[in-house]
Design an enzyme around this catalytic site. Structure first.
Site, PDB file in Angstrom:
ATOM      1  N   ASN A 188       0.852  -1.192   0.000  1.00 40.10           N
ATOM      2  CA  ASN A 188       0.000   0.000   0.000  1.00 40.10           C
ATOM      3  C   ASN A 188       0.878   1.229   0.000  1.00 40.10           C
ATOM      4  O   ASN A 188       2.012   1.175   0.472  1.00 40.10           O
ATOM      5  CB  ASN A 188      -0.838   0.034   1.278  1.00 40.10           C
ATOM      6  CG  ASN A 188      -2.035  -0.866   1.202  1.00 40.10           C
ATOM      7  OD1 ASN A 188      -2.467  -1.251   0.130  1.00 40.10           O
ATOM      8  ND2 ASN A 188      -2.564  -1.213   2.354  1.00 40.10           N
TER       9      ASN A 188
ATOM     10  N   ALA B 238      -1.214   2.195  10.561  1.00 39.82           N
ATOM     11  CA  ALA B 238      -0.586   1.471   9.450  1.00 39.82           C
ATOM     12  C   ALA B 238      -1.552   1.294   8.280  1.00 39.82           C
ATOM     13  O   ALA B 238      -2.751   1.155   8.463  1.00 39.82           O
ATOM     14  CB  ALA B 238      -0.107   0.103   9.939  1.00 39.82           C
TER      15      ALA B 238
ATOM     16  N   ASP C 268      -4.675  -5.432   2.674  1.00 33.54           N
ATOM     17  CA  ASP C 268      -5.927  -6.144   2.982  1.00 33.54           C
ATOM     18  C   ASP C 268      -5.866  -7.608   2.549  1.00 33.54           C
ATOM     19  O   ASP C 268      -6.604  -8.437   3.050  1.00 33.54           O
ATOM     20  CB  ASP C 268      -7.104  -5.441   2.301  1.00 33.54           C
ATOM     21  CG  ASP C 268      -7.395  -4.106   2.971  1.00 33.54           C
ATOM     22  OD1 ASP C 268      -7.381  -4.068   4.217  1.00 33.54           O
ATOM     23  OD2 ASP C 268      -7.602  -3.103   2.262  1.00 33.54           O
TER      24      ASP C 268
ATOM     25  N   LYS D 200      11.873 -17.462  -7.003  1.00 29.12           N
ATOM     26  CA  LYS D 200      11.329 -16.450  -7.908  1.00 29.12           C
ATOM     27  C   LYS D 200      10.538 -17.129  -9.041  1.00 29.12           C
ATOM     28  O   LYS D 200      11.020 -18.076  -9.661  1.00 29.12           O
ATOM     29  CB  LYS D 200      12.480 -15.623  -8.497  1.00 29.12           C
ATOM     30  CG  LYS D 200      11.990 -14.457  -9.305  1.00 29.12           C
ATOM     31  CD  LYS D 200      13.130 -13.673  -9.912  1.00 29.12           C
ATOM     32  CE  LYS D 200      12.565 -12.645 -10.878  1.00 29.12           C
ATOM     33  NZ  LYS D 200      13.575 -12.118 -11.769  1.00 29.12           N
TER      34      LYS D 200
ATOM     35  N   ILE E  10      -6.301  -6.111  11.800  1.00 28.88           N
ATOM     36  CA  ILE E  10      -5.629  -6.063  13.107  1.00 28.88           C
ATOM     37  C   ILE E  10      -6.431  -5.203  14.084  1.00 28.88           C
ATOM     38  O   ILE E  10      -6.725  -5.602  15.214  1.00 28.88           O
ATOM     39  CB  ILE E  10      -4.182  -5.514  12.962  1.00 28.88           C
ATOM     40  CG1 ILE E  10      -3.421  -6.347  11.929  1.00 28.88           C
ATOM     41  CG2 ILE E  10      -3.462  -5.509  14.300  1.00 28.88           C
ATOM     42  CD1 ILE E  10      -2.075  -5.777  11.525  1.00 28.88           C
TER      43      ILE E  10
ATOM     44  N   PHE F 129      -7.461   4.752  11.942  1.00 25.57           N
ATOM     45  CA  PHE F 129      -7.341   5.751  10.882  1.00 25.57           C
ATOM     46  C   PHE F 129      -8.246   5.337   9.724  1.00 25.57           C
ATOM     47  O   PHE F 129      -8.576   4.165   9.572  1.00 25.57           O
ATOM     48  CB  PHE F 129      -5.889   5.850  10.384  1.00 25.57           C
ATOM     49  CG  PHE F 129      -5.086   6.875  11.141  1.00 25.57           C
ATOM     50  CD1 PHE F 129      -4.686   6.628  12.439  1.00 25.57           C
ATOM     51  CD2 PHE F 129      -4.748   8.090  10.559  1.00 25.57           C
ATOM     52  CE1 PHE F 129      -3.957   7.570  13.149  1.00 25.57           C
ATOM     53  CE2 PHE F 129      -4.022   9.036  11.254  1.00 25.57           C
ATOM     54  CZ  PHE F 129      -3.629   8.778  12.547  1.00 25.57           C
TER      55      PHE F 129
HETATM   56  N1  CTP Z   1      -6.403  -1.903   9.522  1.00 26.80           N
HETATM   57  C1  CTP Z   1      -5.823  -2.927  10.248  1.00 26.80           C
HETATM   58  N2  CTP Z   1      -5.660  -4.153   9.655  1.00 26.80           N
HETATM   59  C2  CTP Z   1      -6.036  -4.381   8.400  1.00 26.80           C
HETATM   60  C3  CTP Z   1      -6.620  -3.320   7.647  1.00 26.80           C
HETATM   61  C4  CTP Z   1      -6.786  -2.099   8.238  1.00 26.80           C
HETATM   62  O1  CTP Z   1      -5.459  -2.749  11.407  1.00 26.80           O
HETATM   63  N3  CTP Z   1      -5.833  -5.581   7.870  1.00 26.80           N
HETATM   64  C5  CTP Z   1      -6.631  -0.614  10.183  1.00 26.80           C
HETATM   65  C6  CTP Z   1      -5.770   0.536   9.661  1.00 26.80           C
HETATM   66  O2  CTP Z   1      -4.529   0.605  10.352  1.00 26.80           O
HETATM   67  C7  CTP Z   1      -6.662   1.724   9.943  1.00 26.80           C
HETATM   68  C8  CTP Z   1      -8.082   1.177   9.764  1.00 26.80           C
HETATM   69  O3  CTP Z   1      -7.962  -0.227   9.917  1.00 26.80           O
HETATM   70  O4  CTP Z   1      -6.561   2.160  11.281  1.00 26.80           O
HETATM   71  C9  CTP Z   1      -8.722   1.505   8.457  1.00 26.80           C
HETATM   72  O5  CTP Z   1      -7.867   1.158   7.391  1.00 26.80           O
HETATM   73  P1  CTP Z   1      -8.272   1.507   5.897  1.00 26.80           P
HETATM   74  O6  CTP Z   1      -7.182   1.029   4.987  1.00 26.80           O
HETATM   75  O7  CTP Z   1      -8.710   2.932   5.792  1.00 26.80           O
HETATM   76  O8  CTP Z   1      -9.573   0.657   5.700  1.00 26.80           O
HETATM   77  P2  CTP Z   1      -9.825  -0.863   5.444  1.00 26.80           P
HETATM   78  O9  CTP Z   1     -10.337  -1.487   6.702  1.00 26.80           O
HETATM   79  O10 CTP Z   1      -8.613  -1.519   4.840  1.00 26.80           O
HETATM   80  O11 CTP Z   1     -11.038  -0.805   4.414  1.00 26.80           O
HETATM   81  P3  CTP Z   1     -11.071  -0.258   2.900  1.00 26.80           P
HETATM   82  O12 CTP Z   1      -9.706  -0.561   2.330  1.00 26.80           O
HETATM   83  O13 CTP Z   1     -12.163  -1.024   2.310  1.00 26.80           O
HETATM   84  O14 CTP Z   1     -11.355   1.228   3.007  1.00 26.80           O
END
Ligand code: CTP
Length: 399
Positions: free
Chosen positions: A211, A275, A279, A289, A306, A324
């Site tokens: 990301n 962070a 996903d 590789k 998480i 966040f």
């Molecule tokens: N987060 C996390 N673990 C994951 C995904 C997200 O702890 N596997 C946490 C991020 O650190 C952040 C919050 O969830 O505090 C939202 O992350 P964001 O990327 O905005 O949203 P997602 O839950 O990934 O959803 P989407 O990508 O559909 O917006």
């Protein structure tokens, strides 16, 4: 005994008429049981003598950048290492300007440049100098660096004018420092965990899915927590940043590693999940590789959320859980959904469609959505300043 007892204060006295008040600052610090080492700038010696400073502080007074008595003794490094806190009183317009530009042409400015300690600055100057745009710009930079400005106050000046620019009284300066140490003492009991940066989800040893994230905001929050006395653990994905030494840094690469490190470092009083966790991970990442003509399709599976996992876990959940949300559209709606789905206390949301904020930038503009349905829309500001804003709110909440 007050909380100044045993504290090591490095006092820098610059050349201004208010320098005479610094003698009282030293006297009060000594009365409270602090150790005081002093640096006099060249001009300060016109206002107070090294002998009077040495007699009051009962310590050697430092004036020169290069020490001819002992070439191996680097005072600018050893003094900074020694100090719990650096106080510049009075701070003249000249020294403020030098610090803001990172000049280091004498011992005082070099110590400040070489230091990662908390720095308090008590300015003293004529009202025209205080109000000059150049001085305002310089002060803004010092505040951005995380230094704290004490005063100045309005009053009669040595030059006969009246207005803003008078150095704060020694008692006021001492109270400021006392409050700072009190806040540190009080926050020492709190443990904080911050996740920051991206994760790497490996396809094979050389390719990964990731990301966009510099990690800057999370690192600034961890730094601010630590500087405010929190026992701080930072769990970081791969970034090009170095945290301050007082932080317990745990480096991870994948979302699974970040989850494991997070679980291993609970319980805490507060957890901030900044962070940009991947996903998805590749179902069966390869040890060797993969040849490009052999990759046709990637099979993905979801990573554990998480934040969601921790905040929905009865026994592990910190008292305060801050998530966040990075959104390109429907900021409020999506953030409120995340607030409730992930069972957070607060969601800090940033609109990543806006230029010059968010990713890689030193600036951010966020809204904070609270569980009690209130919200705050903060203006665009430096990530370091925003970190302090967030940490101040965390301190109020935990107390
Ligand atoms: N987060 C996390 N673990 C994951 C995904 C997200 O702890 N596997 C946490 C991020 O650190 C952040 C919050 O969830 O505090 C939202 O992350 P964001 O990327 O905005 O949203 P997602 O839950 O990934 O959803 P989407 O990508 O559909 O917006």
């Amino acid at each position: 005994m007050t909380n100044l007892n045993g504290k090591k204060i490095l006092l820098i006295i610059c050349g201004g008429i208010a320098a005479y008040k610094s003698l009282e600052v030293i006297r009060l610090l000594k009365k409270h049981g602090s150790f005081v080492k002093t640096i006099l700038t060249n001009n300060a010696k016109n206002f107070v003598t090294p002998l009077s400073v040495a007699s009051l502080s009962q310590e050697k007074v430092y004036t020169d950048l290069f020490n001819s008595d002992n070439e191996s003794e680097m005072d600018h490094i050893s003094l900074s290492r020694w100090a719990d806190l650096i106080l510049i009183a009075p701070a003249t317009a000249n020294t403020i300007s030098k610090i803001s530009f990172g000049l280091s042409d004498d011992l005082a400015s070099t110590v400040v440049f070489a230091s990662d300690k908390k720095i308090f600055i008590a300015p003293a100057m004529n009202i025209r100098m205080w109000e000059h745009q150049s001085n305002k710009n310089n002060l803004k930079k010092l505040i951005d660096f995380g230094h704290e400005i004490i005063g100045p106050e309005i009053g009669e000046m040595a030059c006969g004018e009246y207005g803003m620019g008078k150095m704060s009284e020694p008692e006021t300066i001492i109270n400021y420092i006392k409050n700072y140490f009190k806040k540190l003492e009080n926050n020492k009991k709190f443990k904080a965990l911050v996740t920051a940066g991206p994760t790497h989800e490996y396809i094979d040893p050389v390719r990964f899915i990731t990301n966009k994230s510099s990690g800057k905001q999370g690192y600034e929050i961890a730094k601010s927590l630590s500087q405010n006395g929190f026992d701080t653990t930072l769990i970081s994905g791969p970034v090009n940043l170095n945290p301050v030494k007082s932080i317990n840094l745990i480096k991870v690469e994948s979302a699974d590693e970040m989850l494991e490190a997070t679980l291993n470092n609970l319980p805490t009083d507060v957890a901030i999940f900044s962070a940009a966790v991947g996903d998805f991970k590749v179902k069966s990442s390869k040890k060797e590789k993969i040849k490009k003509n052999k990759i046709s399709q990637l099979s993905l599976e979801k990573n554990t959320d998480i934040l969601g996992h921790i905040s929905n876990h009865n026994s592990l959940r910190p008292k305060l859980v801050v998530g966040f949300a990075a959104e390109t559209n429907s900021l409020k709606k999506n953030s409120l959904e995340k607030l409730s789905e992930k069972n957070c206390d607060w969601i800090i949301a940033n609109d990543i469609s806006e230029n010059d904020i968010g990713f890689d930038s030193d600036f951010n503009k966020v809204s904070i959505y609270y569980k009690n349905h209130s919200e705050e829309n903060l203006p665009k500001m430096k990530k370091s300043i925003l970190a302090n804003e967030i940490v101040n709110r965390i301190i109020s909440q935990l107390n």
